[in-house]
Design an enzyme around this catalytic site. Sequence first.
Site, PDB file in Angstrom:
ATOM      1  N   CYS A   1      55.179  61.957  48.625  1.00 33.06           N
ATOM      2  CA  CYS A   1      54.591  61.984  49.996  1.00 33.06           C
ATOM      3  C   CYS A   1      53.512  60.996  50.416  1.00 33.06           C
ATOM      4  CB  CYS A   1      54.350  63.392  50.336  1.00 33.06           C
ATOM      5  SG  CYS A   1      52.779  64.163  49.270  1.00 33.06           S
TER       6      CYS A   1
ATOM      7  N   ARG B   1      47.525  59.433  37.087  1.00 34.41           N
ATOM      8  CA  ARG B   1      48.147  57.997  37.498  1.00 34.41           C
ATOM      9  C   ARG B   1      47.812  57.042  36.350  1.00 34.41           C
ATOM     10  NH1 ARG B   1      51.419  56.203  40.962  1.00 34.41           N
ATOM     11  NH2 ARG B   1      50.139  54.180  41.219  1.00 34.41           N
TER      12      ARG B   1
ATOM     13  N   HIS C   1      50.444  54.484  52.032  1.00 33.34           N
ATOM     14  CA  HIS C   1      49.974  53.215  51.590  1.00 33.34           C
ATOM     15  C   HIS C   1      49.214  52.628  53.102  1.00 33.34           C
ATOM     16  CE1 HIS C   1      53.185  53.200  48.331  1.00 33.34           C
ATOM     17  NE2 HIS C   1      52.236  53.776  48.092  1.00 33.34           N
TER      18      HIS C   1
ATOM     19  N   ALA D   1      50.309  61.228  48.672  1.00 30.04           N
ATOM     20  CA  ALA D   1      50.413  60.814  47.250  1.00 30.04           C
ATOM     21  C   ALA D   1      50.159  59.301  47.285  1.00 30.04           C
ATOM     22  CB  ALA D   1      51.709  60.957  46.504  1.00 30.04           C
TER      23      ALA D   1
END
Lengths: 543, 459
Positions: free
Chosen positions: A60, A94, A194, A63
């Site tokens: 999503c 991550r 992003h 994230a």
Amino acid sequence: MEAKVLIPDPSKIKEELINKYPAKVAKKRSKSIVVNDPEIVPEVQANVRTVPGIITQRGCSYAGCKGVVLGPTRDIVNIVHGPIGCSFYAWLTRRNQTRPETPEHENYITYCFSTDMQEEHVVFGGEKKLKVAIQEAYDLFHPKAIAIFSTCPVGLIGDDVHAVSREMKEKLGDCNVFGFSCEGYRGVSQSAGHHIANNGVFKHMVGNNNEVKPGKFKLNLLGEYNIGGDAFEIERLLEKCGITLVASFSGNSTVGAIENAHTADLNVIMCHRSINYMGDMMETKYGIPWMKVNFVGAESTAKSLRKIAEYFGDEELKARVEEVIAEEVPAVKAIIDEIRPRTEGKTAMLFVGGSRAHHYQDLFSELGMTTLAAGYEFAHRDDYEGREVLPKIKIDADSKNIEELKVTADPELYNPRKSEAELEELKAKGLEINGYEGMMKQMMKKTLVVDDVSHYESEKLIEMYKPDIFCAGIKEKYVVQKMGVPLKQLHSYDYGGPYTGFKGAVNFYKDIDRMVNNPVWKMIKAPWEKSEPESLEASYVAS
Amino acid sequence: MLLRHTTKEVKEREGLTINPAKTCQPIGAMYAALGIHGCLPHSHGSQGCCSYHRSTLTRHYKEPVMAATSSFTEGASVFGGQANLLSAIETIFTVYDPEVIAVHSTCLSETIGDDLQQITKKASDDGKIPEGKYVIYASTPSFVGSHITGYANMVTGMTEQFAVSTGEKKDQVNVIAGWMEPSDMREIKSLASRLGVKIVLFPDTSDVLDAPQTGKHEFYPKGGITIDELKSAGDSKCSLAVGCISAEPAAIALEKKCKVPFETVDMPIGLSATDRFIMALSKAGSVKVPDEITAERGRLVDVMADMEQYFYGKKVALFGDPDQLIPLTEFLLDLGMIPAHIVSGTPGLRFEKRMKEILERAPGANFRNGPQADMFLMHQWIKNEPVDLLIGNTYGKYIARDEDIPFVRFGFPILDRIGHSYFPNVGYSGSLRLVEKILGVLMDRQDRTSLEEKFELVM
């Protein structure tokens, strides 16, 4: 270029991939599955909604914003405003490595901060709790910056994280507080996050510190998140060449570095998908050109270093870069010469991310391996077909919801580092200035390109192509391995790496050699499963 | 230092949770649903939820975890997720062909007020559910409870929506498993079979999340409770709910729906809790405990007696989930150890009450549960009163390294070791394994730090 290894007819395979779907789904999926031709580059449907019920690799917006872009910077306290899960799942998973200057320097990456929203906050609003949480974080840690990330319920109940952030920033005085509307339902994948992250970092961080630091060749490294220590290897190479890294977005980075990023003279972009917005915005506001590079693969690394030297146009730097390459390459060559006979002719598939499925093809080709099929999890058409398609991309309702910042040249700080003519000249020399050619031009004819591959399609692809290795993420890892095919995780690197630069290339060659030649794949059948009972009887009779 | 900003001074917090000792409801629902044979869990929310839950479960089990999502976009969030769920149901039955889809909600779908009961009914009315196939659901908003209550809700959902009373009682006992590992479920089945009690264990993730390598990916692995077995739970003579937080709600629902009486027992971790479990199961099945099990118990007691010096007086900090912490704390006390600091993010007065009862044997112990009962607080407590041993999930390793404390991994999630899915922690043999693990880290510590002249050959 045609594939050197024999591959099944890709158009038949495409048919096979979609024939089980309901008609509407099949129609939609067929536009995201194309047979490649690097000469004409067919259109790929990308960055569109996943059909509900399809088992997708995608995550999503939250994230992409918190996990990918903001997560790797060590001295921001990242508070997730929402129920506990979102912050919990993004806690250290991550592998963004970071190296604080001293044992006393700040590092919040090991911490997980959340407002742990309860039912009462969903009903009556969570702003009050968020303010308390910000105050508590400030009182405990006195960080330079606190970032707030909205999860799904936050946008729906109308909590205004931006107003709360402004209020708290003013109240605290010496702490930069800013919020992100990165609710999980925005956009169609991580990609929306992003973009939201780029906007926030650009608005609230970049340009906060105008101090010009020493250095002759200064650049920022964009879209490098230091997974498995990738940024460390790139930092090592840049330093060795005498190139100053002002800021990295955002692996092994700090608030101070990002605030100062606009003093650099070049932005080099690794992950085009997650950070190209930043490159564009910094060019418009400050006059810093950006250039696509790739430090994945030994040849690509050498090429990228040369391009950087070419950009700065300094003979001494060019000579130094050649020296560094000459120094580094023999160690790489020694290893690849030993390994390549064992990997030559093998095949790979890559379905991952928004740039890795492209970059890692370079490493496979250095190993003599052929990429049969590839695709991204959350990329856009330009990542496949090249940025020249940008004007042709239709903006749909999901993309429209993501803010496009209106950026103009800064009246004081705008300073074009290169003239238009100089940039054109550099482009003519093959530098990807403000450009990216995408994945498909590098892939061979008749290979398959699949965007947002589903679980069903990956299983079918493996059955039909029988690749020697499959590259994807943790959710796919053990599914594929149960089929007897090794899976290389290209998000977390299977807890290895780094894979960038020269040292990283060596790590990758060794890992792939180990994986595709591991004896365990031949031990799956028990000895009694290998022969038929009849033959057992026969051999008994014969003896 | 990995957690270099953790202060010794404890300040009460009201807004900020730091390093939580819990996660959200939906992942528990997903885990529970994997314990039904032929079931595809479905997350009704944004794609991220499903992706995060699958990733976490996969990292914990190193196994495929299949689940689908309603893939909410902004439009669905504004206009409701019904269209997404209906389309998902159709796609799933066409492409993945499960016996049952187990839908759970998320904070997103709950906030906008999607009603899973109504939507699944509509799916059925619209003919989107093929003959003989099922869609079940559980409400699991992330802003309530924790992963443990989410698990309980899905177990309750599968019980309520499948169990039927035919009026003909079956000579079988329901064992409703609280959140435990596939290895633990396998051990409980083995104990019941050795006791000679026919049980229906649900959910059952053994042979699902510990599947063998065969060269073929079984989308629906061999294990899991079948729908027929779940239906038959309504005819069982009684139920044992193994865990008052994660299993009892399903037992209550079953009693209400099918009049199956139940007893709640603690998870059989450690000597006392396993004793109670065996007694309850033998009573429910009207069988005598065979010598074989008594001998197994004896072996555990034997080790506890022989090694008592290494346990006695050692202080322990532990964190995790209620149904495991309750018997684990009791077991530590049985071993002569001192539970010093305990936190769990899972809220609940019942849990609090049980822990307080057990901790009467450990005056001065710090215990807290619910929001802000997090690992940051526990770490601060440790800084104020150091411990000899830390027990908890993988995130504990950051505290263990900074404070140099021997560490036993226990609970969920364990992301950096294997074993939990293969070797049980329940029953006498599971408890023996736990004792071995605790002894191992304590003795390794002694071997590593003792003066050379004090280095022991025999221990």
